[in-house]
Enzyme design. Structure first.
Site, PDB file in Angstrom:
ATOM      1  N   HIS A  81      20.591  47.936   4.269  1.00  0.00           N
ATOM      2  CA  HIS A  81      20.254  49.069   5.140  1.00  0.00           C
ATOM      3  C   HIS A  81      20.424  50.370   4.372  1.00  0.00           C
ATOM      4  O   HIS A  81      21.447  50.575   3.723  1.00  0.00           O
ATOM      5  CB  HIS A  81      21.152  49.093   6.388  1.00  0.00           C
ATOM      6  N   ASP A 115      22.395  50.875  21.848  1.00  0.00           N
ATOM      7  CA  ASP A 115      22.164  51.829  20.765  1.00  0.00           C
ATOM      8  C   ASP A 115      20.777  52.439  20.864  1.00  0.00           C
ATOM      9  O   ASP A 115      20.591  53.625  20.607  1.00  0.00           O
ATOM     10  CB  ASP A 115      22.339  51.167  19.397  1.00  0.00           C
ATOM     11  N   ARG A 167      20.826  60.920  21.544  1.00  0.00           N
ATOM     12  CA  ARG A 167      21.460  61.733  20.496  1.00  0.00           C
ATOM     13  C   ARG A 167      20.435  62.586  19.776  1.00  0.00           C
ATOM     14  O   ARG A 167      20.712  63.726  19.393  1.00  0.00           O
ATOM     15  CB  ARG A 167      22.198  60.820  19.500  1.00  0.00           C
ATOM     16  N   SER A 194      26.241  52.978  15.373  1.00  0.00           N
ATOM     17  CA  SER A 194      24.822  52.751  15.660  1.00  0.00           C
ATOM     18  C   SER A 194      24.214  51.796  14.629  1.00  0.00           C
ATOM     19  O   SER A 194      23.586  50.790  14.969  1.00  0.00           O
ATOM     20  CB  SER A 194      24.101  54.110  15.637  1.00  0.00           C
ATOM     21  N   LYS A 214      23.519  47.308  15.195  1.00  0.00           N
ATOM     22  CA  LYS A 214      22.209  46.666  15.018  1.00  0.00           C
ATOM     23  C   LYS A 214      22.262  45.648  13.883  1.00  0.00           C
ATOM     24  O   LYS A 214      21.739  44.546  13.991  1.00  0.00           O
ATOM     25  CB  LYS A 214      21.142  47.714  14.692  1.00  0.00           C
TER      26      LYS A 214
HETATM   27  N1  URA Z   1      20.238  55.401  11.785  1.00  0.00           N
HETATM   28  C1  URA Z   1      20.668  54.759  12.886  1.00  0.00           C
HETATM   29  O1  URA Z   1      20.241  53.655  13.161  1.00  0.00           O
HETATM   30  N2  URA Z   1      21.569  55.362  13.660  1.00  0.00           N
HETATM   31  C2  URA Z   1      22.070  56.578  13.394  1.00  0.00           C
HETATM   32  O2  URA Z   1      22.902  57.055  14.136  1.00  0.00           O
HETATM   33  C3  URA Z   1      21.611  57.245  12.257  1.00  0.00           C
HETATM   34  C4  URA Z   1      20.694  56.628  11.454  1.00  0.00           C
END
Ligand code: URA
Length: 424
Positions: A83, A162, A169, A184, A188
């Site tokens: 990621h 999320d 957000r 967040s 995931k």
């Molecule tokens: N990417 C995400 O998935 N969440 C965040 O809060 C910031 C970047």
């Protein structure tokens, strides 16, 4: 009885939330019982007052439980995911996923579409004629078994709390909070079911985290969250003060990724791809594997072709090109001394490579090509950027984004390493 107002008040007053409060608020928000305005207030209280490690862990666990967790055991191989926190010109997933899969390690890359100045991996791949990004869980597992790598859209069933909270957000100025970003991303990623996760935490003007210390804290928080859930998690902190490679824009970046898979491509893209591949392979129990060799000898390219074909794309089809181009030239002889990653991202976005609202279409061929990068010599009048778009009225605002954000000088600057630190 727990109420939303009590939870908000506690966080507003700097108290630590209990696990019961966190479990309740995430569950009630996912079900629609806690209203958006209440969650916005809570997100702002977390943004302002921070969160303790135990709160971040409980918040992440509650978000994972808000949806399903993928079971990747039928894949029959170690599954390693990467990621990136997002940056300008970050096309690394494209060469990296097939590269790592060429070592018999499975790479499930559930990715996103872009919003704002950083591009989305799926937008890039969808510039390949025929490429499908929306696959069901059964196809994901089948492709991991057959090909070893998949790059597709995350389904709405993974961490739905999320998905809702991130959208909130985005419109309440509460994105840039370490507890909220870490929970967040990791909720995931953990729900995706991989055995190991390698994080590419970007630092610099083109990234969320502009300072190394903040990025280190974010990386450390995410590594702890992963490990607490039994997932081998490591992070590289990497430089995002300059754009990555020579392109920002969907098809332009695919073309550059293919150059890397052909054994060429810009040195920073190759260096980062190989560094992340090393981490992923080490996490999969292959610390001695040589990813650079697999780029040179065509194994990674074979996998790329299989991945694209398995997702309906034509690996040999010509990529889309924008209808119009313009160049931006140097005014004096010298060396390119600086180039702000954020400005290049904004220019690509304004040319049509990105979107301002979720769901908007993007232009496949639009973007910025860097003809002379930092450290290279230029002559007055020689082009430094080529701008690509289907809608030439966008050239002016793209030029404005770059205006004053790059420069030339008499001496070439020192370029530091791309990998700034490693947290494991
Ligand atoms: N990417 C995400 O998935 N969440 C965040 O809060 C910031 C970047």
């Amino acid at each position: 009885m727990i109420t939303a107002v009590d939870v908000i008040r506690a966080k507003r007053d700097g108290l630590e939330l209990t696990r019961a409060q966190i479990d309740w608020v995430i569950d009630a928000y996912t079900r629609g019982e806690v209203a958006d305005e209440q969650m916005s207030a809570l997100a702002m209280a977390i943004f302002l007052n921070g969160a303790a490690p135990a709160e971040i862990a409980d918040w992440t666990a509650a978000m994972i439980r808000s949806g399903i967790t993928l079971d990747l055991t039928p894949v029959g191989r170690r599954c390693v995911d990467k990621h990136s926190t997002g940056g300008v010109g970050d096309k690394i997933t494209l060469p990296l996923a097939p590269l790592v899969a060429s070592f018999d390690v499975a790479v499930p890359q559930l990715s996103g579409r872009g919003l704002g100045h950083t591009g989305g991996t799926l937008d890039k791949l969808e510039s390949i004629p025929g490429f499908e990004a929306d696959l069901g869980e059964t196809r994901v597992i089948e492709q991991l078994r057959q090909v070893g790598a998949v790059v597709c859209a995350a389904t709405g069933d993974l961490a739905p709390a999320d998905r809702k909270l991130y959208a909130l957000r985005d419109v309440t100025a509460t994105v840039e909070s370490i507890p909220l970003i870490a929970s967040s991303i990791m909720s995931k990623k953990i729900a995706e079911g991989a055995d190991a996760i390698v994080l590419d935490v970007k630092v610099g003007s083109g990234a969320f985290m502009t300072e190394l210390d903040q990025a280190r804290e974010l990386a450390g928080t995410m590594v702890r969250l992963g490990r607490d859930h039994g997932v081998d998690t490591r992070a590289l902190l990497t430089d995002m003060s300059l754009p990555l490679g020579r392109t920002a824009g969907n098809a332009l970046e695919v073309r550059e990724a293919i150059e890397v898979l052909e054994g060429g491509g810009p040195s920073d893209v190759v260096e980062l791809t190989v560094a992340l591949a090393h981490e992923m392979l080490a996490a999969a129990g292959e610390p001695d594997a040589d990813p650079a060799e697999a780029l040179r000898d065509g194994r990674a390219m074979d996998k790329w072709r299989k991945l694209v074909a398995a997702q309906g794309g034509s690996p040999d089809a010509p990529l889309p090109i924008a209808r119009e181009t313009e160049t931006l030239a140097a005014e004096a002889d010298g060396f390119v001394t600086g180039m702000d990653a954020y400005a290049v991202g904004v220019a690509a976005w304004r040319l049509g490579a990105g979107r301002t609202r979720q769901g908007q279409p993007v232009q496949a061929g639009a973007g910025v090509e860097i003809l002379k990068t930092v450290g290279q010599q230029v002559r007055a009048g020689e082009p430094v950027f080529r701008l690509h778009t289907d809608t030439p009225e966008r050239f002016t605002s793209a030029r404005e984004a770059l205006d004053g954000r790059w420069g030339t000088g008499a001496e070439p600057p020192e370029r530091g390493p791309i990998v700034l630190d490693r947290i494991a």
